[in-house]
Design a protein around this motif. Structure first.
Motif, short mmCIF file in Angstrom:
data_model
loop_
_atom_site.label_atom_id
_atom_site.label_comp_id
_atom_site.label_asym_id
_atom_site.label_seq_id
_atom_site.Cartn_x
_atom_site.Cartn_y
_atom_site.Cartn_z
N HIS A 133 0.84 -1.21 0.00
CA HIS A 133 0.00 0.00 0.00
C HIS A 133 0.87 1.26 0.00
O HIS A 133 0.59 2.22 -0.71
CB HIS A 133 -0.95 0.01 1.20
CG HIS A 133 -1.97 -1.09 1.16
ND1 HIS A 133 -2.77 -1.42 2.23
CD2 HIS A 133 -2.33 -1.95 0.17
CE1 HIS A 133 -3.56 -2.42 1.90
NE2 HIS A 133 -3.31 -2.76 0.67
N ILE B 183 0.89 4.11 -3.02
CA ILE B 183 0.73 5.55 -2.75
C ILE B 183 1.95 6.32 -3.25
O ILE B 183 1.82 7.37 -3.90
CB ILE B 183 0.50 5.79 -1.23
CG1 ILE B 183 -0.86 5.24 -0.81
CG2 ILE B 183 0.61 7.28 -0.90
CD1 ILE B 183 -1.13 5.28 0.70
N TYR C 12 -5.54 7.76 -6.67
CA TYR C 12 -5.25 8.17 -5.28
C TYR C 12 -5.62 9.65 -5.19
O TYR C 12 -4.75 10.52 -5.29
CB TYR C 12 -3.76 7.93 -4.98
CG TYR C 12 -3.36 8.23 -3.54
CD1 TYR C 12 -3.95 7.54 -2.48
CD2 TYR C 12 -2.36 9.17 -3.25
CE1 TYR C 12 -3.57 7.80 -1.18
CE2 TYR C 12 -1.98 9.43 -1.95
CZ TYR C 12 -2.58 8.75 -0.92
OH TYR C 12 -2.20 9.00 0.39
N ALA D 283 -8.88 10.13 2.47
CA ALA D 283 -9.04 9.54 3.82
C ALA D 283 -9.83 8.23 3.74
O ALA D 283 -9.52 7.25 4.41
CB ALA D 283 -9.73 10.53 4.73
N LYS D 284 -10.85 8.22 2.89
CA LYS D 284 -11.67 7.00 2.74
C LYS D 284 -10.83 5.88 2.11
O LYS D 284 -11.00 4.70 2.45
CB LYS D 284 -12.89 7.29 1.86
CG LYS D 284 -13.93 8.19 2.52
CD LYS D 284 -14.74 7.41 3.55
CE LYS D 284 -15.89 8.26 4.07
NZ LYS D 284 -16.62 7.59 5.15
N HIS E 291 -7.58 5.53 2.43
CA HIS E 291 -6.73 5.02 3.54
C HIS E 291 -7.52 4.08 4.44
O HIS E 291 -7.01 3.07 4.90
CB HIS E 291 -6.20 6.19 4.39
CG HIS E 291 -5.20 7.06 3.69
ND1 HIS E 291 -4.99 8.37 4.03
CD2 HIS E 291 -4.37 6.82 2.64
CE1 HIS E 291 -4.05 8.88 3.24
NE2 HIS E 291 -3.66 7.97 2.39
N SER E 292 -8.78 4.43 4.69
CA SER E 292 -9.63 3.62 5.57
C SER E 292 -9.84 2.22 4.98
O SER E 292 -9.71 1.21 5.68
CB SER E 292 -10.96 4.34 5.80
OG SER E 292 -11.78 3.63 6.68
N ASP F 107 -6.45 0.31 5.19
CA ASP F 107 -6.14 -0.13 6.56
C ASP F 107 -7.04 -1.28 6.98
O ASP F 107 -6.59 -2.26 7.57
CB ASP F 107 -6.29 1.05 7.55
CG ASP F 107 -5.16 2.04 7.41
OD1 ASP F 107 -4.07 1.65 6.97
OD2 ASP F 107 -5.37 3.23 7.73
N TRP F 108 -8.32 -1.15 6.66
CA TRP F 108 -9.29 -2.21 6.98
C TRP F 108 -8.86 -3.53 6.33
O TRP F 108 -8.97 -4.60 6.93
CB TRP F 108 -10.67 -1.77 6.49
CG TRP F 108 -11.72 -2.82 6.59
CD1 TRP F 108 -12.48 -3.12 7.68
CD2 TRP F 108 -12.13 -3.73 5.56
NE1 TRP F 108 -13.34 -4.16 7.40
CE2 TRP F 108 -13.14 -4.55 6.10
CE3 TRP F 108 -11.74 -3.94 4.23
CZ2 TRP F 108 -13.77 -5.56 5.36
CZ3 TRP F 108 -12.36 -4.94 3.50
CH2 TRP F 108 -13.36 -5.73 4.07
#
Lengths: 244, 244
Positions: A68, A72, A86, A94-95, A97-98, A101-102
């Motif tokens: 990831h 990026i 991106y 931000a979404k 990234h969310s 991460d999830w």
């Protein structure tokens, strides 16, 4: 100086990086780190990353690992990458990234654990583990459910309701593609209930054509090999009783 | 409209968000989601995040979950946040993403798994699992080794050789603090060999004082409670033979 991508196309995060580079016309040299031959453990590769995992990149004097972070970095450092991969927008980014991460503790953990413990382990010198496979399948199915009901909500065909794919689509879809390796009836049981997920996989494939299929060809060759072995195994089993 | 942070200070990623806000003077309202009372499962909280996990934030009309995504969002969207928390420099930022991504499947997975399976489970309605605890400890120790030998390399006191902390220091150190809950001799066995890690934890604590200690006070109270319970348990065990 050309970007070097250290990868094994059998690794789902490796494929995501390679497809991203190809789709976006990034000039790169691919160095294969053969996981089946444990080449990730060599001292030479540890000069690139001490984590002994693919993918990793070297761009000039800059070394980076974790797919990831690499996606990026590539999206930000090469010219002409379309914004949808991106987005610069604070909220959209931000979404993304969310989702990313999830992914780590959900789809990634569930799918990789399931494929390894149900199918792929022996090819990497590890035993199959039906109990671990069942635990991973539970997480995998819950994750697919969340993608179906939450991440794919909205008007667009891609994650977060977008009309074009992002690095998150690429990362998650490459993970789901690993399920091609498992037995047809297991894949159907797991993916079958998630029609939107299956459509999204097809849409991501189309949006990154022809590179997606080309980069996945190694995986699909192994799929055929495993299918043949299973067919032979089943035939032997069917034959056995009459022989006994 | 004020930022709302949905958190339980017993959760290590929750603490990272709260400390970040306090250190950086971000005005916010903290809404406690009590994990011991399973408040993360209520329909009201599922309106905030369908993942049923803390932390989550609401900033105006914008909802976000996953602590790393939240830290990045806060660092980018509030004015006056010092650059060292989430550097604008492409290469430094990429390295911070790499640490944060690595964290998920390594330190986070190992430490959270160890604390849950060795100590905290019963408080959350889960049984202890020594086998799972041993597996998690292995990953935890390997992760601490990598922090010691790789991530803390360089001249500075913080991750990536930096002279000031980033969101990655905060996230990882809050995770390590969770080990305060386990038995003293277990913590010593696990953390003892990693002197640089222990110094870095102290440095991060000092750099975010007094907020770090304040936000951790709930954890330290539970630590005292668990220590008393263990002492009572040991005394009972010592007394038992003479009574028999």
């Amino acid at each position: 100086m050309t970007l070097t991508v250290f990868a094994d196309r059998m690794s789902q995060p490796s494929r995501a990086i390679i497809i991203f580079c190809k789709v976006n016309g990034i000039d790169f040299e691919e160095v294969r780190i053969d996981l089946a031959k444990r080449q990730q453990l060599t001292p030479q590769f540890q000069e690139i990353t001490p984590m002994k995992k693919v993918p990793a990149i070297v761009d000039g004097r800059f070394k980076l690992f974790e797919s990831h972070a690499i996606l990026i970095y590539l999206a930000c450092s090469f010219p002409g990458i379309a914004d949808h991969w991106y987005p610069a927008d604070l909220f959209l980014r931000a979404k993304i990234h969310s989702v990313l991460d999830w992914h780590h503790s959900n789809l990634r953990s569930g799918a990789a654990g399931y494929v390894l413990n149900s199918t792929l382990g022996p090819a990497l010198g590890l035993p199959l583990n039906p109990e671990a496979a069942a635990k991973s399948e539970k997480l995998l199915s819950a994750s697919l459910g969340k993608i179906e009901s939450f991440w794919l909500k909205g008007r667009g065909r891609f994650l977060l309701g977008s009309t074009q794919p992002s690095i998150a689509d690429l990362s998650l879809v490459c993970e789901i593609m690993q399920l091609e390796l498992v037995d047809e009836k297991d894949r159907e049981r797991i993916l079958g209930p998630h029609k939107r997920v299956m459509k999204w996989v097809a849409d991501t494939k189309n949006a990154t054509s022809p590179h997606f299929d080309q980069v996945h060809s190694v995986l699909l060759k192994l799929k055929e090999k495993l299918q043949s072995e299973r067919a032979v195994g089943e035939t032997s089993q069917n034959v056995l009783p009459s022989k006994l």
